[in-house]
Design a protein around this motif. Structure first.
Motif, mmCIF file in Angstrom:
data_model
loop_
_atom_site.group_PDB
_atom_site.id
_atom_site.type_symbol
_atom_site.label_atom_id
_atom_site.label_comp_id
_atom_site.label_asym_id
_atom_site.label_seq_id
_atom_site.Cartn_x
_atom_site.Cartn_y
_atom_site.Cartn_z
ATOM 1 N N ILE A 13 0.958 -0.948 0.123
ATOM 2 C CA ILE A 13 0.095 0.077 -0.064
ATOM 3 C C ILE A 13 0.869 1.756 0.090
ATOM 4 C CG2 ILE A 13 -1.634 1.626 1.110
ATOM 5 C CD1 ILE A 13 -2.749 -0.860 1.959
ATOM 6 N N SER A 14 1.977 1.311 0.690
ATOM 7 C CA SER A 14 2.724 2.292 0.798
ATOM 8 C C SER A 14 3.941 2.686 -0.567
ATOM 9 C CB SER A 14 3.785 2.228 1.985
ATOM 10 O OG SER A 14 3.545 1.939 2.860
ATOM 11 N N ARG A 15 3.760 1.357 -1.493
ATOM 12 C CA ARG A 15 4.709 2.139 -2.516
ATOM 13 C C ARG A 15 3.836 2.200 -3.135
ATOM 14 N NH1 ARG A 15 7.580 -3.749 -1.234
ATOM 15 N NH2 ARG A 15 9.171 -2.280 -0.180
ATOM 16 N N SER A 42 -3.742 -2.129 15.214
ATOM 17 C CA SER A 42 -4.268 -2.469 16.053
ATOM 18 C C SER A 42 -2.731 -3.441 16.625
ATOM 19 C CB SER A 42 -5.384 -3.688 16.075
ATOM 20 O OG SER A 42 -5.442 -4.017 17.637
ATOM 21 N N GLU A 43 -2.015 -4.131 16.111
ATOM 22 C CA GLU A 43 -0.410 -4.441 16.645
ATOM 23 C C GLU A 43 0.267 -3.516 17.576
ATOM 24 O OE1 GLU A 43 -0.603 -8.079 18.315
ATOM 25 O OE2 GLU A 43 -2.126 -7.397 17.766
ATOM 26 N N LEU A 44 0.763 -2.591 16.695
ATOM 27 C CA LEU A 44 1.439 -1.259 17.059
ATOM 28 C C LEU A 44 1.036 -0.022 17.613
ATOM 29 C CD1 LEU A 44 2.597 -0.931 13.160
ATOM 30 C CD2 LEU A 44 3.662 -2.126 15.150
ATOM 31 N N GLY A 45 -0.196 -0.722 17.388
ATOM 32 C CA GLY A 45 -1.400 0.648 18.684
ATOM 33 C C GLY A 45 -1.048 2.102 17.826
ATOM 34 N N THR A 46 -1.491 2.472 16.859
ATOM 35 C CA THR A 46 -0.867 3.667 16.421
ATOM 36 C C THR A 46 -1.263 3.479 14.551
ATOM 37 O OG1 THR A 46 0.331 5.349 15.950
ATOM 38 C CG2 THR A 46 1.799 3.526 15.179
ATOM 39 N N GLU A 47 -2.428 4.678 14.087
ATOM 40 C CA GLU A 47 -2.317 4.348 12.582
ATOM 41 C C GLU A 47 -1.146 4.623 12.137
ATOM 42 O OE1 GLU A 47 -5.409 7.679 12.209
ATOM 43 O OE2 GLU A 47 -6.964 5.720 12.962
ATOM 44 N N LEU A 48 -0.649 3.773 10.571
ATOM 45 C CA LEU A 48 0.051 4.438 9.741
ATOM 46 C C LEU A 48 -0.278 4.742 8.627
ATOM 47 C CD1 LEU A 48 1.089 0.388 9.829
ATOM 48 C CD2 LEU A 48 1.853 2.166 10.743
ATOM 49 N N PHE A 49 -1.383 5.195 8.119
ATOM 50 C CA PHE A 49 -2.281 6.115 7.402
ATOM 51 C C PHE A 49 -3.005 6.829 7.354
ATOM 52 C CE2 PHE A 49 -0.779 1.781 5.474
ATOM 53 C CZ PHE A 49 0.042 2.073 4.838
ATOM 54 N N LEU A 50 -3.232 8.201 6.722
ATOM 55 C CA LEU A 50 -3.888 9.421 6.928
ATOM 56 C C LEU A 50 -5.273 8.939 6.462
ATOM 57 C CD1 LEU A 50 -1.692 12.439 6.868
ATOM 58 C CD2 LEU A 50 -3.197 11.578 8.759
ATOM 59 N N ARG A 56 -7.344 11.236 -3.205
ATOM 60 C CA ARG A 56 -6.940 10.707 -3.533
ATOM 61 C C ARG A 56 -6.053 9.078 -3.861
ATOM 62 N NH1 ARG A 56 -6.180 13.752 -9.093
ATOM 63 N NH2 ARG A 56 -6.937 11.623 -10.849
ATOM 64 N N GLU A 57 -4.713 9.857 -3.215
ATOM 65 C CA GLU A 57 -3.947 8.896 -2.765
ATOM 66 C C GLU A 57 -3.780 8.737 -1.417
ATOM 67 O OE1 GLU A 57 -0.104 10.198 -4.598
ATOM 68 O OE2 GLU A 57 -0.479 9.206 -6.776
ATOM 69 N N ILE A 58 -3.342 7.080 -0.191
ATOM 70 C CA ILE A 58 -2.907 7.271 0.638
ATOM 71 C C ILE A 58 -1.543 7.420 1.483
ATOM 72 C CG2 ILE A 58 -3.009 5.562 2.239
ATOM 73 C CD1 ILE A 58 -4.578 3.718 0.918
ATOM 74 N N ILE A 59 -1.273 8.241 2.367
ATOM 75 C CA ILE A 59 -0.099 9.123 3.012
ATOM 76 C C ILE A 59 -0.018 8.288 3.790
ATOM 77 C CG2 ILE A 59 0.435 11.322 3.396
ATOM 78 C CD1 ILE A 59 -1.391 12.592 1.228
ATOM 79 N N LEU A 60 1.490 8.492 4.429
ATOM 80 C CA LEU A 60 1.935 7.914 5.468
ATOM 81 C C LEU A 60 1.707 8.669 6.685
ATOM 82 C CD1 LEU A 60 5.099 6.200 4.213
ATOM 83 C CD2 LEU A 60 3.043 4.932 4.833
ATOM 84 N N THR A 61 1.448 8.637 7.875
ATOM 85 C CA THR A 61 1.529 9.423 8.718
ATOM 86 C C THR A 61 2.580 9.442 8.993
ATOM 87 O OG1 THR A 61 1.164 7.815 10.253
ATOM 88 C CG2 THR A 61 -0.813 8.861 9.875
ATOM 89 N N GLN A 62 3.194 9.677 10.419
ATOM 90 C CA GLN A 62 4.436 10.306 10.812
ATOM 91 C C GLN A 62 4.661 8.622 11.587
ATOM 92 O OE1 GLN A 62 7.284 12.324 10.826
ATOM 93 N NE2 GLN A 62 8.393 10.811 11.059
#
Length: 298
Positions: A13-15, A42-50, A56-62
């Motif tokens: 998804i990131s690529r 859920s396992e990481l306890g944080t959202e990875l994408f905005l 139109r495109e998925i963006i990574l969170t910090q």
């Protein structure tokens, strides 16, 4: 528990910056891919994408950017482990289309097994989508196909080019050279050899539909030996049939197509030692086959 499939989903998804394209790349449905991502978050306890409506495109969170570096490192380590596993197992898995597996690949298989008897050879019969999925899952090393429309994570390497010829039973009463109007489509033994073959057929014969359509090469010999039946086949198939079936080749007053055969492999790692050895054996076979054009630079 963080899983390999979750990390694979995140990286894809990131690529590609799209769940839709990532699902197509991984040959899974969007809902299944979304579940993998949600479980990872859920396992990481944080959202990875905005996730924003209308975006139109998925963006990574910090957090996603931080995890991306770790996931890439994990991917590289797993690739090295997989490479070692394959080397220790001394196994080579090869897939090919049915027509290739029946009439040209066996010579390559025989040469490889004779020269490298300590390597276990696994032969598969996969269509394009199944072959690509198996490559991405690490279950297939090389796949041979006539379609180069593959996912970004797969490389399609041209192997050889071959022309088509027209064959019929030896007892058929066709002249040595035929025009299209001499060929009754009702007597054709039809095989859809590659993407675009239907277009060639329609251009020559219009919308007339053959009575016999085959998927299994083992049945081709049975039908093409019938009186006045005929078929368009690649040169490699004609060569194989000439050794076992009562057929003859005909010349045509109209041009026949040609097809390119590709070797598919993972774009994320170079073909390993056993794969390169097989490609070398296959190239030697192709060099001895005067009616095909080798394209493999090895």
């Amino acid at each position: 528990m963080i899983t390999h499939s979750g990390i694979e989903a995140f990286l894809t998804i990131s690529r590609l910056k799209s769940i839709t394209r990532a699902a197509e790349e991984l040959f899974v449905c969007q809902s299944s891919l979304s579940v993998r991502l949600k479980n990872l978050e859920s396992e990481l306890g944080t959202e990875l994408f905005l996730r924003k409506k209308g975006q139109r495109e998925i963006i990574l969170t910090q957090s996603g950017k931080d995890f991306y570096e770790i996931a890439v490192a994990y991917e590289k380590v797993m690739g090295r482990i997989e490479k070692l596993r394959r080397e220790y197992q001394k196994k080579l898995s090869i897939s090919s289309l049915n027509s290739l597996g029946a009439y040209i690949m066996p010579e390559g298989y025989a040469s490889f097994m004779e020269n490298y008897p300590d390597v276990k050879l696994v032969i598969q019969d996969y269509e394009l989508e199944e072959a690509c999925k198996s490559i991405l899952q690490g279950n297939t090393d090389l796949a041979f196909n006539t379609d180069s429309n593959v996912p970004q994570r797969i490389t399609a390497l041209p192997v050889f080019l071959e022309k088509f010829t027209l064959i019929c039973s030896k007892e058929s009463n066709y002249p040595d050279t035929v025009s299209a109007d001499m060929l009754a489509v009702k007597n054709e033994v039809y095989v859809d050899w590659y993407n675009g073959f239907d277009e060639f057929h329609t251009a020559v014969f219009g919308n007339d539909a053959p009575r016999i359509r085959l998927d299994m090469m083992a049945q081709l010999k049975i039908f093409v030996e019938k009186h006045n039946n005929w078929a368009f086949v690649p040169i490699s198939v004609a060569r194989g049939l000439e050794q076992t079936a009562g057929i003859r080749r005909l010349q045509t007053e109209f041009p026949l197509p040609e097809r390119t055969v590709y070797c598919l492999h993972s774009a994320e790692r170079k073909p390993e030692a056993h794969s390169m050895l097989f490609l070398k054996c296959l190239r030697e076979i192709l060099d001895r086959t005067g009616e095909v054009t080798p394209l493999l630079d090895i």
